[in-house]
Write a protein that holds these residues in place. Structure first.
Motif, PDB file in Angstrom:
ATOM      1  N   ARG A   8       0.926  -1.352   0.002  1.00 30.56           N
ATOM      2  CA  ARG A   8       0.086  -0.098  -0.025  1.00 30.56           C
ATOM      3  C   ARG A   8       0.895   1.276  -0.026  1.00 30.56           C
ATOM      4  O   ARG A   8       0.318   2.386   0.053  1.00 30.56           O
ATOM      5  CB  ARG A   8      -0.889  -0.039   1.237  1.00 30.56           C
TER       6      ARG A   8
ATOM      7  N   LEU B 113      -0.270   5.499   0.454  1.00 33.57           N
ATOM      8  CA  LEU B 113       0.137   6.281   1.141  1.00 33.57           C
ATOM      9  C   LEU B 113       0.830   7.457   0.716  1.00 33.57           C
ATOM     10  O   LEU B 113       0.439   8.885   1.152  1.00 33.57           O
ATOM     11  CB  LEU B 113       1.040   5.610   2.256  1.00 33.57           C
TER      12      LEU B 113
ATOM     13  N   GLU C 273       5.452   9.106   7.185  1.00 30.21           N
ATOM     14  CA  GLU C 273       4.615  10.088   6.724  1.00 30.21           C
ATOM     15  C   GLU C 273       5.171  11.596   6.792  1.00 30.21           C
ATOM     16  O   GLU C 273       4.920  12.532   5.794  1.00 30.21           O
ATOM     17  CB  GLU C 273       3.408  10.065   7.544  1.00 30.21           C
TER      18      GLU C 273
END
Length: 206
Positions: free
Chosen positions: A6, A10, A42
């Motif tokens: 994924r 993201l 992130e």
């Protein structure tokens, strides 16, 4: 969420968020308000896209054919500094993945990829900016029909590239996790920004 399957989702979600946040003010010198905790992937991804956003608009400014030469040189030096920040951040993202996967034992027939995960992410960040700005050009009300048509065609190609690059990035990390490819990082070793390595700088004692 499995990172290896994924990661492109993201990245894309964070890049879209950064692009929207930047264009709320649309000012090169605005301060970045990174919403993600420091020392997280992130946080690095958001900052990576923000640096690309700022540099994108600096590149626009410096191409003004009527720009004052002194101002043009100032923009050029800011772009050079931004490029170094970009490189440093990409390498920091690669350090994250290296730390994540360094204990994996590659299979005997494991291969080395032509680019690391972070440099693929770098391409995805810049591609996200191209898509955003090409969409803007494709809906310009003051543009000719031919301009709109050309931009729509370019946008179509960019969107295909986006799908392919996302797939390749996910596949690369999956291959690394499964031992089919080796997680290996090569530092860029840029010389022109280093006062000890650029002869123009060290010969003048800069």
């Amino acid at each position: 969420m499995k990172l290896n399957t994924r990661i492109s989702d993201l990245c894309k979600n964070i890049f879209i968020s950064a692009i929207q946040d930047y264009h709320y003010k649309n000012e090169i010198d605005q301060s970045v308000e990174n919403p993600y905790p420091i020392h997280t992937l992130e946080h690095l991804l958001y900052l990576k896209c923000w640096i690309d956003l700022v540099q994108w608009h600096m590149e626009d400014e410096v191409r003004n054919p009527l720009i004052d030469p002194a101002l043009g040189l100032d923009w050029k030096r800011k772009i050079d500094a931004s490029n170094q920040k970009r490189t440093n951040l990409v390498e920091e993202i690669d350090d994250y993945f290296y730390s994540k996967y360094f204990q994996i034992n590659p299979k005997g027939n494991a291969r080395i990829n032509t680019e690391s995960p972070a440099w693929a992410i770098d391409r995805l960040s810049i591609l996200s900016l191209k898509i955003y700005h090409m969409k803007e050009e494709a809906i310009r009300i003051d543009a000719t029909e031919q301009h709109v048509f050309n931009c729509e065609e370019k946008l179509r190609i960019l969107l295909v590239q986006d799908v392919d690059l996302c797939h390749s990035l996910n596949e690369l990390l999956n291959d690394i996790e499964e031992g089919r490819k080796i997680m290996k990082v090569y530092k860029q070793m840029k010389m022109y920004n280093d006062a000890d390595l650029n002869p123009i700088l060290y010969k003048r004692g800069v």
